[in-house]
Design a protein around this motif. Structure first.
Motif, PDB file in Angstrom:
ATOM      1  N   ARG A 106       0.834  -1.192   0.000  1.00  0.00           N
ATOM      2  CA  ARG A 106       0.000   0.000   0.000  1.00  0.00           C
ATOM      3  C   ARG A 106       0.871   1.245   0.000  1.00  0.00           C
ATOM      4  NH1 ARG A 106      -3.647  -0.789   5.048  1.00  0.00           N
ATOM      5  NH2 ARG A 106      -1.703  -1.602   5.833  1.00  0.00           N
ATOM      6  N   PRO A 107       0.468   2.279  -0.691  1.00  0.00           N
ATOM      7  CA  PRO A 107       1.257   3.515  -0.660  1.00  0.00           C
ATOM      8  C   PRO A 107       1.264   4.130   0.734  1.00  0.00           C
ATOM      9  CG  PRO A 107      -0.687   3.748  -2.079  1.00  0.00           C
ATOM     10  CD  PRO A 107      -0.682   2.361  -1.561  1.00  0.00           C
ATOM     11  N   THR A 108       2.369   4.741   1.071  1.00  0.00           N
ATOM     12  CA  THR A 108       2.490   5.375   2.382  1.00  0.00           C
ATOM     13  C   THR A 108       1.787   6.724   2.364  1.00  0.00           C
ATOM     14  OG1 THR A 108       4.605   6.329   1.685  1.00  0.00           O
ATOM     15  CG2 THR A 108       4.679   4.265   2.899  1.00  0.00           C
ATOM     16  N   ARG A 109       1.415   7.162   3.551  1.00  0.00           N
ATOM     17  CA  ARG A 109       0.807   8.490   3.631  1.00  0.00           C
ATOM     18  C   ARG A 109       1.917   9.533   3.628  1.00  0.00           C
ATOM     19  NH1 ARG A 109       1.180  10.824   8.669  1.00  0.00           N
ATOM     20  NH2 ARG A 109       1.719   9.410  10.355  1.00  0.00           N
ATOM     21  N   PRO A 110       1.635  10.739   3.136  1.00  0.00           N
ATOM     22  CA  PRO A 110       2.661  11.784   3.155  1.00  0.00           C
ATOM     23  C   PRO A 110       3.137  12.041   4.577  1.00  0.00           C
ATOM     24  CG  PRO A 110       0.833  12.435   1.758  1.00  0.00           C
ATOM     25  CD  PRO A 110       0.425  11.162   2.447  1.00  0.00           C
ATOM     26  N   ALA A 111       4.407  12.361   4.714  1.00  0.00           N
ATOM     27  CA  ALA A 111       4.995  12.509   6.050  1.00  0.00           C
ATOM     28  C   ALA A 111       4.392  13.667   6.820  1.00  0.00           C
ATOM     29  CB  ALA A 111       6.505  12.701   5.931  1.00  0.00           C
ATOM     30  N   ASP A 112       3.988  14.739   6.127  1.00  0.00           N
ATOM     31  CA  ASP A 112       3.467  15.903   6.837  1.00  0.00           C
ATOM     32  C   ASP A 112       1.980  15.795   7.141  1.00  0.00           C
ATOM     33  OD1 ASP A 112       2.714  15.982   4.232  1.00  0.00           O
ATOM     34  OD2 ASP A 112       3.157  18.099   3.914  1.00  0.00           O
ATOM     35  N   GLU A 113       1.339  14.751   6.645  1.00  0.00           N
ATOM     36  CA  GLU A 113      -0.095  14.606   6.861  1.00  0.00           C
ATOM     37  C   GLU A 113      -0.342  13.890   8.170  1.00  0.00           C
ATOM     38  OE1 GLU A 113      -3.516  11.767   5.032  1.00  0.00           O
ATOM     39  OE2 GLU A 113      -2.228  12.788   3.595  1.00  0.00           O
ATOM     40  N   GLU A 114      -1.202  14.453   8.995  1.00  0.00           N
ATOM     41  CA  GLU A 114      -1.553  13.834  10.260  1.00  0.00           C
ATOM     42  C   GLU A 114      -2.700  12.855  10.038  1.00  0.00           C
ATOM     43  OE1 GLU A 114      -0.295  14.054  13.323  1.00  0.00           O
ATOM     44  OE2 GLU A 114       1.325  15.276  12.540  1.00  0.00           O
ATOM     45  N   VAL A 115      -2.681  11.780  10.783  1.00  0.00           N
ATOM     46  CA  VAL A 115      -3.763  10.815  10.685  1.00  0.00           C
ATOM     47  C   VAL A 115      -4.983  11.394  11.385  1.00  0.00           C
ATOM     48  CG1 VAL A 115      -4.490   8.483  11.272  1.00  0.00           C
ATOM     49  CG2 VAL A 115      -2.128   8.926  10.682  1.00  0.00           C
ATOM     50  N   GLN A 116      -6.076  11.470  10.662  1.00  0.00           N
ATOM     51  CA  GLN A 116      -7.299  12.027  11.211  1.00  0.00           C
ATOM     52  C   GLN A 116      -8.053  10.924  11.953  1.00  0.00           C
ATOM     53  OE1 GLN A 116      -8.113  15.227  11.177  1.00  0.00           O
ATOM     54  NE2 GLN A 116      -6.242  15.678  10.060  1.00  0.00           N
ATOM     55  N   LEU A 117      -8.188  11.088  13.258  1.00  0.00           N
ATOM     56  CA  LEU A 117      -8.929  10.133  14.062  1.00  0.00           C
ATOM     57  C   LEU A 117     -10.229  10.781  14.495  1.00  0.00           C
ATOM     58  CD1 LEU A 117      -6.077   8.866  16.392  1.00  0.00           C
ATOM     59  CD2 LEU A 117      -6.947   7.750  14.368  1.00  0.00           C
ATOM     60  N   ASP A 118     -11.257   9.961  14.607  1.00  0.00           N
ATOM     61  CA  ASP A 118     -12.497  10.519  15.119  1.00  0.00           C
ATOM     62  C   ASP A 118     -12.336  10.740  16.618  1.00  0.00           C
ATOM     63  OD1 ASP A 118     -12.707   8.016  16.198  1.00  0.00           O
ATOM     64  OD2 ASP A 118     -14.541   7.450  15.169  1.00  0.00           O
ATOM     65  N   PRO A 119     -13.222  11.530  17.245  1.00  0.00           N
ATOM     66  CA  PRO A 119     -13.037  11.878  18.665  1.00  0.00           C
ATOM     67  C   PRO A 119     -12.955  10.663  19.587  1.00  0.00           C
ATOM     68  CG  PRO A 119     -14.678  13.299  17.661  1.00  0.00           C
ATOM     69  CD  PRO A 119     -14.316  12.278  16.644  1.00  0.00           C
ATOM     70  N   MET A 120     -13.712   9.604  19.303  1.00  0.00           N
ATOM     71  CA  MET A 120     -13.663   8.427  20.173  1.00  0.00           C
ATOM     72  C   MET A 120     -12.314   7.726  20.065  1.00  0.00           C
ATOM     73  SD  MET A 120     -14.895   6.605  22.446  1.00  0.00           S
ATOM     74  CE  MET A 120     -16.648   6.637  22.678  1.00  0.00           C
ATOM     75  N   GLU A 121     -11.737   7.619  18.834  1.00  0.00           N
ATOM     76  CA  GLU A 121     -10.413   7.008  18.670  1.00  0.00           C
ATOM     77  C   GLU A 121      -9.344   7.865  19.342  1.00  0.00           C
ATOM     78  OE1 GLU A 121      -9.905   6.480  14.497  1.00  0.00           O
ATOM     79  OE2 GLU A 121     -11.089   4.648  14.419  1.00  0.00           O
ATOM     80  N   GLN A 122      -9.485   9.187  19.267  1.00  0.00           N
ATOM     81  CA  GLN A 122      -8.541  10.068  19.948  1.00  0.00           C
ATOM     82  C   GLN A 122      -8.611   9.865  21.457  1.00  0.00           C
ATOM     83  OE1 GLN A 122      -9.473  14.003  18.645  1.00  0.00           O
ATOM     84  NE2 GLN A 122      -8.467  13.772  16.668  1.00  0.00           N
ATOM     85  N   PHE A 123      -9.823   9.725  21.981  1.00  0.00           N
ATOM     86  CA  PHE A 123      -9.998   9.519  23.422  1.00  0.00           C
ATOM     87  C   PHE A 123      -9.381   8.197  23.851  1.00  0.00           C
ATOM     88  CE2 PHE A 123     -12.492   7.728  26.917  1.00  0.00           C
ATOM     89  CZ  PHE A 123     -12.214   8.673  27.900  1.00  0.00           C
ATOM     90  N   LEU A 124      -9.635   7.117  23.068  1.00  0.00           N
ATOM     91  CA  LEU A 124      -9.096   5.808  23.416  1.00  0.00           C
ATOM     92  C   LEU A 124      -7.583   5.759  23.278  1.00  0.00           C
ATOM     93  CD1 LEU A 124     -11.797   3.518  21.774  1.00  0.00           C
ATOM     94  CD2 LEU A 124     -11.499   4.018  24.196  1.00  0.00           C
ATOM     95  N   ALA A 125      -7.031   6.551  22.341  1.00  0.00           N
ATOM     96  CA  ALA A 125      -5.580   6.584  22.156  1.00  0.00           C
ATOM     97  C   ALA A 125      -4.901   7.522  23.148  1.00  0.00           C
ATOM     98  CB  ALA A 125      -5.255   7.017  20.726  1.00  0.00           C
ATOM     99  N   GLY A 126      -5.680   8.184  23.993  1.00  0.00           N
ATOM    100  CA  GLY A 126      -5.105   9.119  24.955  1.00  0.00           C
ATOM    101  C   GLY A 126      -4.722  10.446  24.334  1.00  0.00           C
ATOM    102  N   LYS A 127      -5.258  10.739  23.165  1.00  0.00           N
ATOM    103  CA  LYS A 127      -4.933  11.986  22.470  1.00  0.00           C
ATOM    104  C   LYS A 127      -6.197  12.822  22.287  1.00  0.00           C
ATOM    105  CE  LYS A 127      -1.303   9.731  19.851  1.00  0.00           C
ATOM    106  NZ  LYS A 127      -0.845   9.331  18.538  1.00  0.00           N
ATOM    107  N   ALA A 128      -7.052  12.783  23.287  1.00  0.00           N
ATOM    108  CA  ALA A 128      -8.306  13.520  23.159  1.00  0.00           C
ATOM    109  C   ALA A 128      -8.010  15.013  23.113  1.00  0.00           C
ATOM    110  CB  ALA A 128      -9.224  13.202  24.330  1.00  0.00           C
ATOM    111  N   PRO A 129      -8.696  15.749  22.265  1.00  0.00           N
ATOM    112  CA  PRO A 129      -8.458  17.185  22.202  1.00  0.00           C
ATOM    113  C   PRO A 129      -8.922  17.863  23.477  1.00  0.00           C
ATOM    114  CG  PRO A 129     -10.364  16.586  20.869  1.00  0.00           C
ATOM    115  CD  PRO A 129      -9.744  15.314  21.351  1.00  0.00           C
ATOM    116  N   ALA A 130      -8.312  18.990  23.761  1.00  0.00           N
ATOM    117  CA  ALA A 130      -8.696  19.745  24.948  1.00  0.00           C
ATOM    118  C   ALA A 130     -10.140  20.202  24.802  1.00  0.00           C
ATOM    119  CB  ALA A 130      -7.772  20.953  25.117  1.00  0.00           C
TER     120      ALA A 130
END
Length: 198
Positions: free
Chosen positions: A141-165
Motif C-alpha cells: 500500500r502507498p504510504t501516507r505523506p509525512a506531513d499529513e496527520e492521521v485524522q482520528l475521530d473523537p472516540m479514537e482520539q480519546f481511546l488513544a489518549g490523544k483527546a483534544p482539549a
C-alpha cells in the motif's frame, strides 16, 4: 446467507469502516532511508536504485534501509560468484586423495552454484518483502505523506489518549424577565378596569 457488501458511500453515511478490504493508504508515513555506513562505493548505486524504485511506487519508508542493505550484499555476492561460475562452468574436476594418498580426479558440481542459488533466493525474498515483484506489487500500500496527520475521530482520539482539549464555553447568566405572564394579565385587567371607570 451472508449479508450483501456495503458500498463505500453507505459506510461513510453510517460512520462505519469496512472490515473486508484493506485501507487504500498505509498508516506508516513516507520517509527516506539513510545510507548504511558499511556500504562501500560499489554498492551505493544499487541502494540508490532500489530506493528510487520504491519512491516511484510511493511505498518507501525510513525503516526500509536494513532490507535494502541486505539486498545490496546479496546482489554483490551473486554478481561476483555468477561471473566466476560462468568462467569455471557448472561442473568442475576436483582432485581427491584416497586412503593410500593416491590422487583421483572427480567431476562434481561447482560449489559456486550453491552460493549463486542462495543469493538469488535471498534477493527474490527481499524483493517480495519490499513489494517489487509482480505478485507483491499490488499488496504494497502507498504510504501516507509525512506531513499529513492521521485524522482520528473523537472516540479514537480519546481511546488513544490523544483527546483534544475540551472547549470551554464561558458562562453567561440569563437576564431575568421583566414581567411574567401572570403579571401581564393582572396589569391588563387593571388597565381594563381603569378604562371602564373612565
Amino acid at each position: 446467507m451472508a449479508a450483501p457488501r456495503k458500498l463505500e458511500a453507505i459506510h461513510e453515511l453510517h460512520g462505519t469502516k469496512p472490515h473486508d478490504r484493506a485501507a487504500d493508504i498505509s498508516h506508516v508515513p513516507a520517509g527516506r532511508p539513510r545510507f548504511p555506513k558499511d556500504l562501500d562505493e560499489s554498492l551505493r548505486p544499487i541502494f540508490k536504485r532500489k530506493a528510487r524504485e520504491l519512491s516511484e511506487r510511493r511505498t518507501i519508508t525510513a525503516g526500509d534501509a536494513d532490507l535494502i542493505r541486505l539486498f545490496c550484499f546479496a546482489y554483490e555476492r551473486h554478481e561476483r560468484n555468477a561471473k566466476l561460475l560462468r568462467e569455471e562452468g557448472e561442473v568442475c574436476e576436483y582432485v581427491r586423495l584416497d586412503s593410500n594418498g593416491q590422487p583421483h580426479v572427480q567431476v562434481k558440481k561447482n560449489i559456486r552454484h550453491d552460493i549463486v542459488t542462495n543469493a538469488e533466493r535471498q534477493m527474490a525474498a527481499i524483493l517480495n518483502q519490499l513489494g517489487l515483484t509482480p505478485v507483491s506489487k499490488d499488496r504494497a500500500r502507498p504510504t501516507r505523506p509525512a506531513d499529513e496527520e492521521v485524522q482520528l475521530d473523537p472516540m479514537e482520539q480519546f481511546l488513544a489518549g490523544k483527546a483534544p482539549a475540551p472547549t470551554i464555553v464561558p458562562f453567561t447568566p440569563m437576564k431575568p424577565p421583566s414581567t411574567f405572564e401572570g403579571d401581564d394579565e393582572t396589569e391588563n385587567h387593571a388597565e381594563d378596569a381603569a378604562d371602564e371607570q373612565a
